[in-house]
Scaffold this motif. Sequence first.
Motif, PDB file in Angstrom:
ATOM      1  N   THR A   1       0.846  -1.200   0.000  1.00  0.00           N
ATOM      2  CA  THR A   1       0.000   0.000   0.000  1.00  0.00           C
ATOM      3  C   THR A   1       0.880   1.248   0.000  1.00  0.00           C
ATOM      4  O   THR A   1       2.082   1.171   0.281  1.00  0.00           O
ATOM      5  CB  THR A   1      -0.903   0.043   1.250  1.00  0.00           C
ATOM      6  OG1 THR A   1      -0.073  -0.104   2.405  1.00  0.00           O
ATOM      7  CG2 THR A   1      -1.951  -1.065   1.225  1.00  0.00           C
ATOM      8  N   GLY A   2       0.281   2.372  -0.285  1.00  0.00           N
ATOM      9  CA  GLY A   2       0.964   3.664  -0.209  1.00  0.00           C
ATOM     10  C   GLY A   2       2.215   3.713  -1.068  1.00  0.00           C
ATOM     11  O   GLY A   2       2.214   3.281  -2.226  1.00  0.00           O
ATOM     12  N   ALA A   3       3.289   4.227  -0.492  1.00  0.00           N
ATOM     13  CA  ALA A   3       4.541   4.379  -1.234  1.00  0.00           C
ATOM     14  C   ALA A   3       5.110   3.016  -1.638  1.00  0.00           C
ATOM     15  O   ALA A   3       5.727   2.867  -2.702  1.00  0.00           O
ATOM     16  CB  ALA A   3       5.560   5.140  -0.392  1.00  0.00           C
TER      17      ALA A   3
ATOM     18  N   ALA B   1       6.800  -1.034  -5.582  1.00  0.00           N
ATOM     19  CA  ALA B   1       6.604  -2.402  -6.065  1.00  0.00           C
ATOM     20  C   ALA B   1       6.275  -2.413  -7.554  1.00  0.00           C
ATOM     21  O   ALA B   1       6.892  -3.143  -8.337  1.00  0.00           O
ATOM     22  CB  ALA B   1       5.500  -3.081  -5.258  1.00  0.00           C
ATOM     23  N   VAL B   2       5.329  -1.581  -7.950  1.00  0.00           N
ATOM     24  CA  VAL B   2       4.913  -1.570  -9.361  1.00  0.00           C
ATOM     25  C   VAL B   2       6.092  -1.186 -10.255  1.00  0.00           C
ATOM     26  O   VAL B   2       6.303  -1.771 -11.320  1.00  0.00           O
ATOM     27  CB  VAL B   2       3.700  -0.627  -9.583  1.00  0.00           C
ATOM     28  CG1 VAL B   2       3.419  -0.449 -11.072  1.00  0.00           C
ATOM     29  CG2 VAL B   2       2.469  -1.201  -8.885  1.00  0.00           C
ATOM     30  N   GLU B   3       6.883  -0.231  -9.794  1.00  0.00           N
ATOM     31  CA  GLU B   3       8.047   0.188 -10.552  1.00  0.00           C
ATOM     32  C   GLU B   3       9.007  -0.998 -10.746  1.00  0.00           C
ATOM     33  O   GLU B   3       9.521  -1.239 -11.848  1.00  0.00           O
ATOM     34  CB  GLU B   3       8.744   1.347  -9.803  1.00  0.00           C
ATOM     35  CG  GLU B   3       9.890   1.997 -10.548  1.00  0.00           C
ATOM     36  CD  GLU B   3       9.542   2.365 -11.979  1.00  0.00           C
ATOM     37  OE1 GLU B   3       8.401   2.799 -12.229  1.00  0.00           O
ATOM     38  OE2 GLU B   3      10.421   2.199 -12.865  1.00  0.00           O
ATOM     39  N   ALA B   4       9.208  -1.763  -9.685  1.00  0.00           N
ATOM     40  CA  ALA B   4      10.077  -2.949  -9.764  1.00  0.00           C
ATOM     41  C   ALA B   4       9.456  -4.018 -10.670  1.00  0.00           C
ATOM     42  O   ALA B   4      10.145  -4.656 -11.471  1.00  0.00           O
ATOM     43  CB  ALA B   4      10.328  -3.508  -8.363  1.00  0.00           C
ATOM     44  N   TRP B   5       8.154  -4.204 -10.537  1.00  0.00           N
ATOM     45  CA  TRP B   5       7.473  -5.243 -11.328  1.00  0.00           C
ATOM     46  C   TRP B   5       7.520  -4.936 -12.828  1.00  0.00           C
ATOM     47  O   TRP B   5       7.545  -5.840 -13.648  1.00  0.00           O
ATOM     48  CB  TRP B   5       6.014  -5.388 -10.859  1.00  0.00           C
ATOM     49  CG  TRP B   5       5.890  -5.844  -9.426  1.00  0.00           C
ATOM     50  CD1 TRP B   5       6.865  -6.430  -8.660  1.00  0.00           C
ATOM     51  CD2 TRP B   5       4.727  -5.736  -8.580  1.00  0.00           C
ATOM     52  NE1 TRP B   5       6.380  -6.700  -7.398  1.00  0.00           N
ATOM     53  CE2 TRP B   5       5.069  -6.289  -7.320  1.00  0.00           C
ATOM     54  CE3 TRP B   5       3.428  -5.250  -8.760  1.00  0.00           C
ATOM     55  CZ2 TRP B   5       4.160  -6.355  -6.254  1.00  0.00           C
ATOM     56  CZ3 TRP B   5       2.523  -5.319  -7.700  1.00  0.00           C
ATOM     57  CH2 TRP B   5       2.897  -5.865  -6.465  1.00  0.00           C
ATOM     58  N   ARG B   6       7.505  -3.642 -13.159  1.00  0.00           N
ATOM     59  CA  ARG B   6       7.556  -3.270 -14.580  1.00  0.00           C
ATOM     60  C   ARG B   6       8.886  -3.666 -15.229  1.00  0.00           C
ATOM     61  O   ARG B   6       8.985  -3.796 -16.438  1.00  0.00           O
ATOM     62  CB  ARG B   6       7.362  -1.756 -14.746  1.00  0.00           C
ATOM     63  CG  ARG B   6       5.948  -1.288 -14.508  1.00  0.00           C
ATOM     64  CD  ARG B   6       5.798   0.169 -14.925  1.00  0.00           C
ATOM     65  NE  ARG B   6       4.642   0.807 -14.303  1.00  0.00           N
ATOM     66  CZ  ARG B   6       3.385   0.600 -14.694  1.00  0.00           C
ATOM     67  NH1 ARG B   6       3.134  -0.194 -15.708  1.00  0.00           N
ATOM     68  NH2 ARG B   6       2.388   1.194 -14.072  1.00  0.00           N
ATOM     69  N   GLN B   7       9.911  -3.844 -14.401  1.00  0.00           N
ATOM     70  CA  GLN B   7      11.232  -4.187 -14.938  1.00  0.00           C
ATOM     71  C   GLN B   7      11.375  -5.697 -15.221  1.00  0.00           C
ATOM     72  O   GLN B   7      12.406  -6.137 -15.706  1.00  0.00           O
ATOM     73  CB  GLN B   7      12.357  -3.786 -13.956  1.00  0.00           C
ATOM     74  CG  GLN B   7      12.244  -2.382 -13.374  1.00  0.00           C
ATOM     75  CD  GLN B   7      12.164  -1.323 -14.451  1.00  0.00           C
ATOM     76  OE1 GLN B   7      12.905  -1.366 -15.424  1.00  0.00           O
ATOM     77  NE2 GLN B   7      11.240  -0.376 -14.285  1.00  0.00           N
ATOM     78  N   LEU B   8      10.355  -6.463 -14.841  1.00  0.00           N
ATOM     79  CA  LEU B   8      10.503  -7.920 -14.910  1.00  0.00           C
ATOM     80  C   LEU B   8      10.352  -8.502 -16.318  1.00  0.00           C
ATOM     81  O   LEU B   8      10.813  -9.613 -16.589  1.00  0.00           O
ATOM     82  CB  LEU B   8       9.473  -8.596 -13.987  1.00  0.00           C
ATOM     83  CG  LEU B   8       9.695  -8.395 -12.485  1.00  0.00           C
ATOM     84  CD1 LEU B   8       8.460  -8.861 -11.703  1.00  0.00           C
ATOM     85  CD2 LEU B   8      10.933  -9.155 -12.013  1.00  0.00           C
TER      86      LEU B   8
END
Lengths: 484, 215
Positions: free
Chosen positions: A249-251, A256-263
């Motif tokens: 949640t929150g920050a 997390a989403v930023e990291a997941w986009r790199q996968l």
Amino acid sequence: MGHTLAEKVWRSHVVRQAEGEPDLLYIDLHLVHEVTSPQAFEGLTAAGRTVRRPDLTVATEDHNVPTTPGPVLDLISKTQLEALTANCAKFGIVHHRRGRLGQGIVHVIGPELGLTQPGMTIVCGDSHTSTHGAFGALAFGIGTSEVEHVLATQTLPLKPFKTMAINVTGQLAPGASAKDIILAVINRIGTGGGQGFVLEYRGEAIESLSMEGRMTICNMSIEAGARAGMIAPDETTFAYVQGRPHAPTGADWDTAVEAWRQLRTDDDAVFDEEITIDAATLTPYVTWGTNPGQSVTLDEAVPDPAELGDDDARGNAQRALEYMDLTPGTPMRDITVDAVFLGSCTNGRIEDLRLAASVLRGRHVAPDVRMMVVPGSHAVRLQAEQEGLDVVFTDAGAEWRLAGCSMCLGMNPDQLAPQERCASTSNRNFEGRQGARSRTHLVSPAVAAATAVRGTLSAPTDLDTPTGPGPRHTSDPTHQEVPA
Amino acid sequence: MEKFTTHTGVGVPLRRSNIDTDQIIPAQWLKRVARTGFEEGLFSRWREDPSFVLNQEAYAQGSVLVTGPDFGTGSSREHAVWALQQFGFRVVISSRFGDIFRGNSGKGGLLTAQVAQPDVELILKHLENNPGATITVDLQARTVTADDIVASFTVDDYVAWRLLNGLDDISLTLQHEDDITAYEASRPAYKPVVTAETGAAPRAQIQVSTAPTGD
């Protein structure tokens, strides 16, 4: 050179690497159920060890539970369920028990609770752990010795997998589903084709699927011999995860989403093998034999073993047809079933139930057919009831049961009688899988529902216009799309 | 774990491919919480047939199973390995194994010797023509010998090393506990930890009180 999705998740979990030894991989989530854990807990205790990370471990009851209310009558099953309860209490593991919200098939509750997230390593003493790969997690089944290993160390020593891209181009035609994609893949590469590989499903057809559809596909990777199947996380994935009980949640969510986009697999990454399937050409698949690779489309007939490739395939087919009591040349649509099973970790999610209900609404199960509908989790059951799907099923003459693995595996009370034939949305048509000497045809939820109505293997397009009563709860306000 | 160096025993020819772990041990046997007694469940449905190979006197002392490709596919149940071992098997010879089954075997000390299919075929024929014939499996040399047939086999180097030395995986890993602790300190904060939280039923407010409770 870039890396594939599987390689990226692997590399971010290496605890230790040494020449001539397997990599030691960290495990983010360990799912535990009653069947493959008691001997692991016993071994742990005998060695004077404890559970290293109970906070990364979650348990539920699924394989061995009855799907009808009331006590567990089988004393051996009861002992096994009690052992899990006692072990979880002893080691401080969260345990979702039968009849409570949170309980369900281990591969349904992980995603549902938001515990399954992109980029994770997830293991469970169950081969269908590959399901969680739909989120871009590296998830695979392990044996009881490995369960003990993970309990004790939260790691596993593993040799790197090879990678195989399964490109599914184009879009599915109406009437075909995720189940048909994966049955087509297994038909193509065979039950051993994926041995030693992580499969990555990619392409337009995969990107268009819901998370439920993606889970159906990754779930059956093991039926092609692959321990894991994966799909790159995208907006569909993030939307599914967001807001669930264990989602960041929150920050943390943004990080997390930023990291997941790199996968995502890098454009210049190279797979060890690659195959391509055109989704637009797919129609419903049905198995005729005793392994998930022995399938044809519903429009075809039971194959003639004499026309099959090599000696081994011929021998297997001959034996399978004897077991299944089928004659070469029989149109698949002429095959009569005794039972229909809708459920399992492959097809027991809300979307599967909605689809089957849309076929059954206003229709009735054929007189000599028994249809069992088993939600994959308690939460799926409640959701379905809120949408009035249970009424559609019971009005159609199907049984509406409690959550569990049920008739997928011939272990709990839900079993076929010898020689009974079943159209099943589950994942294995092995000899005796649904009960001693039982016969299984693997199908999609839509084909299961249509088959229940006609009593022979069928697609929804084979059905007449519904004539039965409509749903009782037409004013039910919950007939709405669940946010993706 | 018992060390494995060489083993000589009666070879059992099981001429079938794609033997999944549901056939090796059907699910009904998986309800037990003990680690012993699974020999009764080994191939239990097939053993109902009196002509099944394991029902033949010549193979009563069998300890080396020789079988078709893709042995041990399907379910992850390690009970399949326990059933084979408790029945008396020390080695399974096949040209291809299911990944999870092979891994489980290595953990428990059952050797899965991967032999090229033409050699498996030769050994099967030899055993069928000479019921009760023995096979010698040498893990150090990685050879399988049946009379004048000598075939090489492959097995994972690390697994072979552990088998030869009888080493237990968990104690090996625990030697690196510091590495595990260091890794844990570097894990991102957004990774989930398990709580008893289930939320409401997905995306909806539903009363659960009407649900049947567990016994």
